[in-house]
Structure formats: structure tokens, C-alpha cells
Design a protein around this motif. Structure first.
Motif, PDB file in Angstrom:
ATOM      1  N   MET A   1       0.853  -1.201   0.000  1.00 19.61           N
ATOM      2  CA  MET A   1       0.000   0.000   0.000  1.00 19.61           C
ATOM      3  C   MET A   1       0.881   1.240   0.000  1.00 19.61           C
ATOM      4  O   MET A   1       1.764   1.384   0.841  1.00 19.61           O
ATOM      5  CB  MET A   1      -0.914  -0.032   1.238  1.00 19.61           C
ATOM      6  CG  MET A   1      -1.836   1.173   1.394  1.00 19.61           C
ATOM      7  SD  MET A   1      -3.033   1.414   0.059  1.00 19.61           S
ATOM      8  CE  MET A   1      -4.166   0.071   0.370  1.00 19.61           C
ATOM      9  N   THR A   2       0.664   2.116  -0.952  1.00 17.72           N
ATOM     10  CA  THR A   2       1.468   3.331  -1.072  1.00 17.72           C
ATOM     11  C   THR A   2       1.156   4.314   0.058  1.00 17.72           C
ATOM     12  O   THR A   2       0.047   4.356   0.566  1.00 17.72           O
ATOM     13  CB  THR A   2       1.212   4.017  -2.436  1.00 17.72           C
ATOM     14  OG1 THR A   2       1.964   5.224  -2.485  1.00 17.72           O
ATOM     15  CG2 THR A   2      -0.258   4.378  -2.623  1.00 17.72           C
ATOM     16  N   THR A   3       2.161   5.100   0.460  1.00 14.32           N
ATOM     17  CA  THR A   3       1.921   6.136   1.465  1.00 14.32           C
ATOM     18  C   THR A   3       1.876   7.522   0.816  1.00 14.32           C
ATOM     19  O   THR A   3       1.678   8.513   1.488  1.00 14.32           O
ATOM     20  CB  THR A   3       3.015   6.132   2.553  1.00 14.32           C
ATOM     21  OG1 THR A   3       4.285   6.255   1.915  1.00 14.32           O
ATOM     22  CG2 THR A   3       2.965   4.862   3.377  1.00 14.32           C
ATOM     23  N   ASP A   4       2.079   7.573  -0.509  1.00 14.17           N
ATOM     24  CA  ASP A   4       1.975   8.855  -1.202  1.00 14.17           C
ATOM     25  C   ASP A   4       0.495   9.234  -1.300  1.00 14.17           C
ATOM     26  O   ASP A   4      -0.294   8.493  -1.883  1.00 14.17           O
ATOM     27  CB  ASP A   4       2.585   8.733  -2.606  1.00 14.17           C
ATOM     28  CG  ASP A   4       2.335   9.988  -3.427  1.00 14.17           C
ATOM     29  OD1 ASP A   4       1.518   9.933  -4.361  1.00 14.17           O
ATOM     30  OD2 ASP A   4       2.946  11.024  -3.116  1.00 14.17           O
ATOM     31  N   PRO A   5       0.093  10.393  -0.724  1.00 16.24           N
ATOM     32  CA  PRO A   5      -1.329  10.739  -0.695  1.00 16.24           C
ATOM     33  C   PRO A   5      -1.990  10.757  -2.071  1.00 16.24           C
ATOM     34  O   PRO A   5      -3.105  10.250  -2.237  1.00 16.24           O
ATOM     35  CB  PRO A   5      -1.344  12.140  -0.059  1.00 16.24           C
ATOM     36  CG  PRO A   5      -0.076  12.216   0.742  1.00 16.24           C
ATOM     37  CD  PRO A   5       0.919  11.379  -0.001  1.00 16.24           C
ATOM     38  N   GLY A   6      -1.305  11.317  -3.058  1.00 14.00           N
ATOM     39  CA  GLY A   6      -1.889  11.390  -4.404  1.00 14.00           C
ATOM     40  C   GLY A   6      -2.123  10.012  -4.998  1.00 14.00           C
ATOM     41  O   GLY A   6      -3.178   9.741  -5.585  1.00 14.00           O
ATOM     42  N   GLN A   7      -1.134   9.123  -4.844  1.00 16.83           N
ATOM     43  CA  GLN A   7      -1.258   7.758  -5.378  1.00 16.83           C
ATOM     44  C   GLN A   7      -2.337   6.970  -4.649  1.00 16.83           C
ATOM     45  O   GLN A   7      -3.100   6.230  -5.258  1.00 16.83           O
ATOM     46  CB  GLN A   7       0.093   7.025  -5.252  1.00 16.83           C
ATOM     47  CG  GLN A   7       1.128   7.458  -6.267  1.00 16.83           C
ATOM     48  CD  GLN A   7       0.656   7.161  -7.687  1.00 16.83           C
ATOM     49  OE1 GLN A   7       0.285   8.065  -8.432  1.00 16.83           O
ATOM     50  NE2 GLN A   7       0.654   5.899  -8.066  1.00 16.83           N
ATOM     51  N   LEU A   8      -2.372   7.136  -3.330  1.00 12.86           N
ATOM     52  CA  LEU A   8      -3.359   6.427  -2.514  1.00 12.86           C
ATOM     53  C   LEU A   8      -4.774   6.851  -2.915  1.00 12.86           C
ATOM     54  O   LEU A   8      -5.666   6.019  -3.107  1.00 12.86           O
ATOM     55  CB  LEU A   8      -3.105   6.743  -1.029  1.00 12.86           C
ATOM     56  CG  LEU A   8      -3.977   6.028  -0.001  1.00 12.86           C
ATOM     57  CD1 LEU A   8      -3.862   4.517  -0.135  1.00 12.86           C
ATOM     58  CD2 LEU A   8      -3.598   6.466   1.411  1.00 12.86           C
ATOM     59  N   SER A 130     -12.236  10.180  -0.510  1.00 12.34           N
ATOM     60  CA  SER A 130     -11.593   9.176  -1.360  1.00 12.34           C
ATOM     61  C   SER A 130     -11.053   8.016  -0.529  1.00 12.34           C
ATOM     62  O   SER A 130     -11.275   6.857  -0.847  1.00 12.34           O
ATOM     63  CB  SER A 130     -10.482   9.824  -2.189  1.00 12.34           C
ATOM     64  OG  SER A 130      -9.557  10.497  -1.356  1.00 12.34           O
ATOM     65  N   VAL A 131     -10.354   8.340   0.571  1.00 13.86           N
ATOM     66  CA  VAL A 131      -9.754   7.311   1.428  1.00 13.86           C
ATOM     67  C   VAL A 131     -10.029   7.679   2.885  1.00 13.86           C
ATOM     68  O   VAL A 131     -10.000   8.860   3.254  1.00 13.86           O
ATOM     69  CB  VAL A 131      -8.215   7.234   1.218  1.00 13.86           C
ATOM     70  CG1 VAL A 131      -7.642   5.981   1.886  1.00 13.86           C
ATOM     71  CG2 VAL A 131      -7.844   7.272  -0.250  1.00 13.86           C
ATOM     72  N   PHE A 132     -10.283   6.653   3.704  1.00 15.50           N
ATOM     73  CA  PHE A 132     -10.540   6.861   5.130  1.00 15.50           C
ATOM     74  C   PHE A 132      -9.717   5.859   5.925  1.00 15.50           C
ATOM     75  O   PHE A 132      -9.299   4.829   5.400  1.00 15.50           O
ATOM     76  CB  PHE A 132     -12.018   6.618   5.454  1.00 15.50           C
ATOM     77  CG  PHE A 132     -12.981   7.533   4.743  1.00 15.50           C
ATOM     78  CD1 PHE A 132     -13.469   8.675   5.361  1.00 15.50           C
ATOM     79  CD2 PHE A 132     -13.425   7.237   3.461  1.00 15.50           C
ATOM     80  CE1 PHE A 132     -14.372   9.516   4.705  1.00 15.50           C
ATOM     81  CE2 PHE A 132     -14.326   8.069   2.797  1.00 15.50           C
ATOM     82  CZ  PHE A 132     -14.796   9.207   3.426  1.00 15.50           C
ATOM     83  N   ASP A 133      -9.513   6.168   7.222  1.00 18.29           N
ATOM     84  CA  ASP A 133      -8.934   5.137   8.088  1.00 18.29           C
ATOM     85  C   ASP A 133      -9.786   4.990   9.347  1.00 18.29           C
ATOM     86  O   ASP A 133     -10.727   5.750   9.569  1.00 18.29           O
ATOM     87  CB  ASP A 133      -7.442   5.386   8.381  1.00 18.29           C
ATOM     88  CG  ASP A 133      -7.178   6.624   9.212  1.00 18.29           C
ATOM     89  OD1 ASP A 133      -8.080   7.085   9.952  1.00 18.29           O
ATOM     90  OD2 ASP A 133      -6.041   7.144   9.134  1.00 18.29           O
ATOM     91  N   GLU A 169      -5.495   1.129   6.839  1.00 18.05           N
ATOM     92  CA  GLU A 169      -5.106   1.103   8.256  1.00 18.05           C
ATOM     93  C   GLU A 169      -4.820   2.506   8.781  1.00 18.05           C
ATOM     94  O   GLU A 169      -5.314   2.912   9.814  1.00 18.05           O
ATOM     95  CB  GLU A 169      -3.877   0.187   8.432  1.00 18.05           C
ATOM     96  CG  GLU A 169      -3.681  -0.287   9.857  1.00 18.05           C
ATOM     97  CD  GLU A 169      -4.925  -0.938  10.480  1.00 18.05           C
ATOM     98  OE1 GLU A 169      -5.269  -0.534  11.610  1.00 18.05           O
ATOM     99  OE2 GLU A 169      -5.549  -1.812   9.847  1.00 18.05           O
ATOM    100  N   LYS A 170      -4.003   3.257   8.036  1.00 15.34           N
ATOM    101  CA  LYS A 170      -3.658   4.600   8.496  1.00 15.34           C
ATOM    102  C   LYS A 170      -3.246   5.444   7.298  1.00 15.34           C
ATOM    103  O   LYS A 170      -2.349   5.060   6.558  1.00 15.34           O
ATOM    104  CB  LYS A 170      -2.510   4.520   9.510  1.00 15.34           C
ATOM    105  CG  LYS A 170      -2.290   5.802  10.281  1.00 15.34           C
ATOM    106  CD  LYS A 170      -1.281   5.570  11.402  1.00 15.34           C
ATOM    107  CE  LYS A 170      -1.117   6.809  12.241  1.00 15.34           C
ATOM    108  NZ  LYS A 170      -0.054   6.673  13.229  1.00 15.34           N
ATOM    109  N   ILE A 171      -3.923   6.575   7.096  1.00 17.68           N
ATOM    110  CA  ILE A 171      -3.535   7.439   5.997  1.00 17.68           C
ATOM    111  C   ILE A 171      -2.591   8.531   6.500  1.00 17.68           C
ATOM    112  O   ILE A 171      -2.692   8.966   7.641  1.00 17.68           O
ATOM    113  CB  ILE A 171      -4.755   8.048   5.244  1.00 17.68           C
ATOM    114  CG1 ILE A 171      -5.734   8.738   6.166  1.00 17.68           C
ATOM    115  CG2 ILE A 171      -5.450   7.016   4.427  1.00 17.68           C
ATOM    116  CD1 ILE A 171      -6.930   9.334   5.444  1.00 17.68           C
ATOM    117  N   PRO A 172      -1.654   8.961   5.630  1.00 18.64           N
ATOM    118  CA  PRO A 172      -0.678   9.978   6.038  1.00 18.64           C
ATOM    119  C   PRO A 172      -1.309  11.375   6.023  1.00 18.64           C
ATOM    120  O   PRO A 172      -1.259  12.093   5.043  1.00 18.64           O
ATOM    121  CB  PRO A 172       0.429   9.851   4.984  1.00 18.64           C
ATOM    122  CG  PRO A 172      -0.249   9.288   3.771  1.00 18.64           C
ATOM    123  CD  PRO A 172      -1.402   8.459   4.266  1.00 18.64           C
TER     124      PRO A 172
END
Length: 195
Positions: A1-8, A130-133, A169-172
Motif C-alpha cells: 500500500m502506497t503512502t503517497d497521498p496522491g497515489q493512494l 476518497s480514502v478513510f482510516d 489502516e492509516k492514511i498519512p
């Protein structure tokens, strides 16, 4: 799983877009049922809800249920020049909305002139993303509109609506990213760490 916000964000939205109409409908209904049972919704008179667009968790039936329950429902109008959202009270999805910013259904010009409500009166805010944790972290779509909106109403209860595939699990998070109180998916209600 990428940690780059744009890619995620991009990868998650692509996965969301691949859901079938049936999958989205079933998941959205399960989320709607959970939300209508939350005490914060039951006990709040004024609810701000996004109007679903494309592959977002569908909110039309949810808004209709809230209106039928006698709630005051406000939806966003995007003020692009000012980079902000205003809350406009509606009473009917079919009569009160027209294609607006990015073709997203928004309140008509007439309603915007007469029905804009004071943000402080909002008890609950229903947000897309778009993405949540699981701690209530949320990525929107990159414009910051909802982060700015909710940061001005700290007492309002914040609920993110998401398909299970949007949970990581956890977004940056960045300093400007606002935490939510709940994230509701078809299979779970995650209680955020905002307070």
C-alpha cells in the motif's frame, strides 16, 4: 500500500469506480440503514449531507429518509471563487437540485438566495471522501472544501460515508486534514479519535 497521498487517493478512487451499480446500491443501502440508527442523527435537527455523484456512496435515499423524518437537510453549494462550501436547505431532491460545479447536483440559484443556513445550526455533517482510516482520518478529492467547511463548525458531529475498499489502516494525514467522529461502511461503524 502506497503512502503517497496522491497515489493512494488515485488507486482508491479507481477501485471505487470499478464497483458495479448493484454493488454500490447494496453497499449504499447498508450504510444508509446504519446512519439512520445513529443517536447523533436521531437527536440532531439540522443535518448537512453531500449529494452523491458518480461512484460515491449514494445519499439520495438517505436525504429522502431524513426529510421524511422531519429533519432540516442542507446540502453544499460550491463557491469556487471563494474556495468554500455554503449550506443550503432543501425540501425535495427532485425539485431543488440542478447540475452545478463539475456537474455535481447542487441547489438552484433561487434556493441559494433564500435558503442558505447559518453553519452553527448544523448538528451533523455527512462527508464524502476518497480514502478513510479507522481513527477517522479522511482524504477528500484534493480541493480542501470539506476540511475548511468542517473546521469552521467544530461542534458539529462528522460522519464519513465509505465503501469497505476505501478503508486503509492509516492514511498519512497533513496538518490541514480534519478528523471525523465516525466512518460508516457497509460492514462497520468506526469511531474516530477526533475528541
Amino acid at each position: 500500500m502506497t503512502t503517497d497521498p496522491g497515489q493512494l487517493r488515485k488507486a482508491t478512487l479507481q477501485a471505487r469506480d470499478r464497483l458495479s451499480q448493484d454493488e454500490m446500491a447494496v453497499a449504499s443501502e447498508a450504510i444508509c440503514d446504519k446512519i439512520l440508527k445513529l443517536p447523533e442523527i436521531i437527536n440532531s435537527q439540522t443535518i448537512f449531507a453531500y449529494v452523491s455523484f458518480r461512484s460515491e456512496v449514494a445519499t439520495y435515499k438517505l436525504i429522502e429518509s431524513l426529510l421524511a423524518a422531519g429533519k432540516t437537510v442542507a446540502v453544499p453549494i460550491t463557491r469556487v471563487a471563494e474556495k468554500r462550501l455554503d449550506a443550503v436547505k432543501i425540501t425535495s431532491i427532485s425539485d431543488d437540485l440542478e447540475p452545478g460545479y463539475c456537474k455535481i447536483p447542487e441547489p438552484t440559484d433561487t434556493l441559494c438566495r433564500t435558503n442558505t443556513i447559518v453553519p452553527d445550526t448544523i448538528g451533523v455533517i455527512l462527508l464524502p471522501g476518497s480514502v478513510f482510516d479507522k481513527r477517522g482520518g479522511r482524504f477528500g478529492y484534493g480541493g480542501g472544501y470539506y476540511d475548511r467547511f468542517v473546521s469552521n463548525i467544530p461542534d458539529a458531529f462528522r460522519i464519513g460515508l465509505a465503501y469497505d475498499l476505501q478503508i486503509v489502516e492509516k492514511i498519512p494525514l497533513q496538518p490541514h486534514d480534519e478528523l471525523l467522529d465516525y466512518v460508516v461502511t457497509p460492514s462497520a461503524v468506526y469511531k474516530g479519535n477526533r475528541k
